[in-house]
Write a protein that holds these residues in place. Structure first.
Motif, mmCIF file in Angstrom:
data_model
loop_
_atom_site.group_PDB
_atom_site.id
_atom_site.type_symbol
_atom_site.label_atom_id
_atom_site.label_comp_id
_atom_site.label_asym_id
_atom_site.label_seq_id
_atom_site.Cartn_x
_atom_site.Cartn_y
_atom_site.Cartn_z
ATOM 1 N N ARG A 246 -1.973 -0.821 -3.802
ATOM 2 C CA ARG A 246 -3.082 0.121 -3.706
ATOM 3 C C ARG A 246 -2.538 1.491 -3.317
ATOM 4 N NH1 ARG A 246 -7.313 -0.318 -6.061
ATOM 5 N NH2 ARG A 246 -8.061 -2.213 -5.018
ATOM 6 N N ARG B 184 -12.947 9.533 -4.808
ATOM 7 C CA ARG B 184 -12.366 8.296 -5.363
ATOM 8 C C ARG B 184 -12.223 8.425 -6.876
ATOM 9 N NH1 ARG B 184 -17.438 7.336 -4.761
ATOM 10 N NH2 ARG B 184 -17.870 5.145 -4.464
ATOM 11 N N ILE C 202 -10.648 0.181 2.720
ATOM 12 C CA ILE C 202 -10.032 0.218 1.388
ATOM 13 C C ILE C 202 -9.449 -1.153 1.078
ATOM 14 C CG2 ILE C 202 -8.248 1.301 -0.042
ATOM 15 C CD1 ILE C 202 -8.417 3.711 1.904
ATOM 16 N N ILE D 194 -5.888 6.107 9.906
ATOM 17 C CA ILE D 194 -5.696 5.085 8.873
ATOM 18 C C ILE D 194 -4.875 3.959 9.483
ATOM 19 C CG2 ILE D 194 -4.796 4.557 6.570
ATOM 20 C CD1 ILE D 194 -5.199 8.177 7.428
ATOM 21 N N VAL E 295 -10.306 3.265 7.426
ATOM 22 C CA VAL E 295 -10.203 4.717 7.525
ATOM 23 C C VAL E 295 -11.323 5.231 8.414
ATOM 24 C CG1 VAL E 295 -10.244 6.912 6.274
ATOM 25 C CG2 VAL E 295 -9.173 4.896 5.233
ATOM 26 N N THR F 209 -3.581 5.163 -1.757
ATOM 27 C CA THR F 209 -4.559 5.989 -1.054
ATOM 28 C C THR F 209 -3.976 7.387 -0.914
ATOM 29 O OG1 THR F 209 -5.565 4.184 0.186
ATOM 30 C CG2 THR F 209 -5.749 6.374 1.138
ATOM 31 N N MET G 208 -8.556 4.659 -6.482
ATOM 32 C CA MET G 208 -7.695 5.373 -5.543
ATOM 33 C C MET G 208 -8.553 6.331 -4.724
ATOM 34 S SD MET G 208 -4.213 6.293 -7.676
ATOM 35 C CE MET G 208 -5.056 7.003 -9.096
ATOM 36 N N PRO G 209 -8.811 6.018 -3.466
ATOM 37 C CA PRO G 209 -9.563 6.957 -2.631
ATOM 38 C C PRO G 209 -8.705 8.151 -2.232
ATOM 39 C CG PRO G 209 -8.943 5.026 -1.362
ATOM 40 C CD PRO G 209 -8.495 4.764 -2.760
ATOM 41 N N ASN G 210 -9.346 9.292 -2.086
ATOM 42 C CA ASN G 210 -8.695 10.511 -1.608
ATOM 43 C C ASN G 210 -9.399 10.929 -0.312
ATOM 44 O OD1 ASN G 210 -8.097 13.842 -3.098
ATOM 45 N ND2 ASN G 210 -7.457 12.982 -1.163
ATOM 46 N N VAL G 211 -8.756 10.645 0.819
ATOM 47 C CA VAL G 211 -9.307 11.002 2.126
ATOM 48 C C VAL G 211 -9.023 12.484 2.361
ATOM 49 C CG1 VAL G 211 -9.267 10.560 4.600
ATOM 50 C CG2 VAL G 211 -8.918 8.668 2.984
ATOM 51 N N VAL H 11 0.582 5.250 0.746
ATOM 52 C CA VAL H 11 -0.179 6.401 1.231
ATOM 53 C C VAL H 11 0.523 7.646 0.702
ATOM 54 C CG1 VAL H 11 -0.880 7.718 3.256
ATOM 55 C CG2 VAL H 11 -1.056 5.224 3.272
ATOM 56 N N HIS I 199 0.848 -1.194 0.000
ATOM 57 C CA HIS I 199 0.000 0.000 0.000
ATOM 58 C C HIS I 199 0.881 1.241 0.000
ATOM 59 C CE1 HIS I 199 -4.428 0.729 0.813
ATOM 60 N NE2 HIS I 199 -3.946 1.939 0.608
#
Length: 730
Positions: A504, A519, A725, A626, A703, A506, A537-540, A420, A418
């Motif tokens: 992945r 996302r 995720i 996270i 998350v 994020t 791809m999520p965007n927090v 980040v 992953h």
């Protein structure tokens, strides 16, 4: 207490070269006189030949001048889980670390301790104590401090925050000050954070133009005179004092200061760390002497306080213009280094990725970050401020350098699952080009004229270049029209990286003062399940932890603009509708920190934050958590695994989660599109922020966005919204 000495400092302190002779004083106090600190940073992991990875960090203290050789003792302090079996440190004992002087002048000195500890087979506490530490302010107490690191097989539990300060003119008391840091400390006490990622605006220095040394400059009405105004040594020294005192005030204020000493930080910066809008005004104005000067001063204290690094030998002034070449080895200004010591030859930590050339306005090279956050998570923080202009966020060479490093690290270490990625500003976010067009259109011209002549609509225009004040914020966005090509190219580079390494991605972003989850994902017509989708791809979006949120109407307007956007032929994007209700409302709460008996506001005290139709944006102060969604239970585990957890397989790894059905072409992609998003919000297993959900496979992430319930609650109680995720299965 410090007294003059007859002989000068040597140019070598603890074996590290320095420039300048320092303030010619030596402390005669029996204690170590500390102005602010300690501040704890995480730097990187290294894998030693012995096979045991090493945690590397640093501790910073700011003292009165003339202190001599401070020392720090670091000791193992037991397992985080007190019931852990065989929690032996295998002979690891207390160690002594000497301080390194980074900088000293007649008012203060910065000392750094580079520390390291071996990862253990269990999650562990480490205690550190600085010998003889006594605060200049007698009201402060010195207590031993501790921090936690994960086990050798775990990834780190991450706290993400941004916008940790107040905009000019905000009624700080009405917003209960930095109240949410109380909530951070409560969560940390229940289950410790291993690292906190600062997404920019860790401090707000905007007051320098309102009640600081830039006030006379800001008051100049003629734009030409303002551009030509000199930034002499007197103004530089006054700004230097302002930035230093503002850092001391903010970093020494509880509860933020308490968190600084317990949770290791990793930071990137944004405009408010310098001054509001820096980099996004017109190029001709940004190149004026005053902006060049404060860019250098802000960068100096950003390095010292936020990165524990030695600053440049001197910074730009119009009195010594040759200092503009310092970034490429120029000569230090003799006026600035008089009675001052600056460490030279400070080797850059390998976690830094340094830009190939100075930025256009901050005349230093960018400083992006790569480090590993435990077993399976890698982190990359892009410095998106140093190289920024109105039409550029980063140089092409910088992107190449970053992705070369990412490809190298993921090719070498197959345990990494992953990435980040930290950006100062959201990248999957509603378009506001229609608003940009209005604010920059000819219809604004007559209003601007009235503003210049009569002060009409004064709050609408900034006092720097006379443009609409909101425009510099919009120009900062990746979704601004002038950044759209760079934005698309960055997303494509991330997609290629993700597919190549089956990792992945994020994205974390702040700046916008509200919470949301964007996302990117493959166009539903391609029929790809999210678990196998390298484009997912999520965007927090978590902002602000301290600054006040925008009005409810702004959040509702953004939610209405939450369309399905097409980045390209194969990639779509939109916000997830995660906010099922306002924080603190409803019969059921999942808040680990929300309790009316502990001072939290009751439902009747809480004002409504969003329209009933808005489930995509939350205008309330917040921060994010996270962490890995699978923590394999052991016999010593203090809590049973949640019911939703995937069963462990025979080799000890968690079994992969069931792959979701590819989304239907006609599905509403604002709604959940995979098992980790099902039930997203306050009822999701991740909303609590304390226990792993077991969702989304062996390497998935949970998350949690912790949202403030009431700004009048000085204890900063929050409500939680969660989703998970999935790992990438290419």
């Amino acid at each position: 207490m410090a007294t003059p000495i007859a002989t000068s400092h040597t140019d070598e302190i603890n074996g590290v070269q320095g420039v300048g002779q320092g303030p010619q004083v030596i402390s005669t106090s029996q204690s170590l006189e500390v102005i602010v600190g300690p501040l704890l940073n995480y730097r990187r992991m290294s894998n030693e030949q012995s096979g045991s990875p090493i945690w590397h960090g640093s501790v910073l203290i700011v003292t009165t001048p003339g202190q001599q050789n401070p020392k720090l003792t670091l000791s193992p302090a037991g397992a985080v889980d007190p019931s852990a079996e065989k929690a032996s440190f295998n002979g690891v004992e207390s160690r002594l670390f000497n301080g390194e002087k980074l900088y000293e002048d007649p008012d203060k000195a910065f000392w750094r301790f580079l520390i390291d500890v071996p990862f253990q087979q269990f999650e562990s506490w480490w205690k550190y104590d600085i010998e003889g530490l006594a605060y200049v302010e007698e009201a402060k107490e010195d207590k031993p401090r501790a921090f936690a690191i994960p086990s050798i097989s775990q990834s780190m539990r991450i706290l993400f925050h941004s916008c940790n300060g107040f905009s000019v003119g905000t009624d700080v008391d009405a917003w209960s000050g930095p109240a949410l840091w109380n909530d951070v400390l409560r969560m940390h006490e229940q289950k410790p954070f291993h690292v906190m990622l600062g997404g920019g605006d860790q401090i707000y220095n905007d007051g320098v133009r309102v009640d600081g040394p830039l006030k006379p400059w800001t008051a100049i009405g003629n734009p030409h005179k303002r551009r030509e105004f000199p930034f002499g040594e007197k103004m530089r020294a006054d700004c230097d004092e302002y930035y230093f005192k503002n850092y001391v005030r903010w970093y020494g204020q509880k509860p933020f200061s308490t968190a600084n000493g317990q949770i290791p930080q990793v930071n990137i910066w944004d405009d408010h760390d310098i001054i509001d809008g820096f980099g996004s005004y017109t190029d001709r104005f940004m190149r004026c002497a005053v902006f060049r000067g404060i860019g250098g001063v802000a960068h100096k204290y950003y390095l010292l306080f936020q990165h524990h690094m030695a600053p440049p030998k001197s910074t730009f002034t119009t009195d010594a213009k040759h200092t503009k070449d310092l970034a490429v080895g120029g000569t230090a200004d003799p006026v600035q280094i008089k009675d001052t010591f600056v460490m030279t030859g400070d080797m850059d930590d390998p976690s830094y990725m340094i830009g190939s050339k100075p930025g256009p306005y901050v005349e230093e090279r960018s400083r992006s970050i790569y480090c590993q956050l435990g077993k399976h998570i890698a982190f990359c923080g892009i410095d998106a401020r140093t190289e920024r202009t109105r039409h550029q966020i980063n140089y092409p060479d910088t992107y190449k350098m970053i992705f070369d490093r990412l490809n190298k690290e993921f090719s070498t270490n197959k345990d990494l699952k992953h990435l980040v990625l930290l950006l100062g500003v959201p990248i999957a976010y509603p378009r506001l080009q229609w608003l940009e067009n209005i604010l920059s259109s000819p219809i604004i011209g007559p209003i601007k004229f009235l503003n210049k002549r009569f002060g009409f609509a004064g709050g609408l225009f900034n006092q720097f270049d006379g443009s609409v004040d909101l425009l510099d914020d919009l120009d900062d966005h990746y979704t601004a029209h002038q950044h759209k090509h760079e934005r698309r190219d960055l997303v494509h580079m991330l997609q290629t990286f993700s597919k190549t390494h089956s990792a992945r991605v994020t994205i974390l972003g702040g700046d916008v003062h509200l919470a949301a989850v964007g996302r990117f994902y493959s166009n539903p017509k391609l029929g790809i399940a999210p678990e196998k989708d390298h484009r997912y791809m999520p965007n927090v979006v978590s902002s602000a932890i301290t600054n006040k949120p925008p009005p409810q109407a702004v959040a509702n307007l953004l939610a209405k603009r939450n369309k399905i956007h097409h980045l390209d032929h194969d990639t779509d994007e939109t916000l997830l509708e995660i906010f099922d209700r306002d924080p603190g409302h409803g019969d059921k709460t999942n808040s680990a920190s929300n309790s009316a008996t502990n001072g939290a506001a009751t439902n009747g005290d809480i004002k409504k934050k969003t329209a009933d139709a808005n489930h995509a944006t939350m205008p309330s102060r917040n921060y994010a958590i996270i962490c890995e969604s699978n923590a394999i239970p052991t016999a010593s585990s203090s809590a049973p695994p949640p019911a939703a957890a995937a069963a462990p397989s025979t080799n000890g790894e968690a079994a992969p989660a069931q792959t979701s059905t590819p989304p239907d072409r006609k599905a509403n992609m604002r709604k959940p599109i995979h098992v980790g998003e099902q039930g997203a919000g306050t009822e999701h297993p991740a909303a609590n922020g304390l226990r792993p959900t077991g969702l989304c496979g062996a390497y998935g992430l949970d998350v949690t966005i912790r949202v403030e319930i009431s700004p009048s609650d000085r204890e900063g109680h929050t409500d939680g919204y969660g989703f998970s995720i999935p790992a990438l299965e290419v």
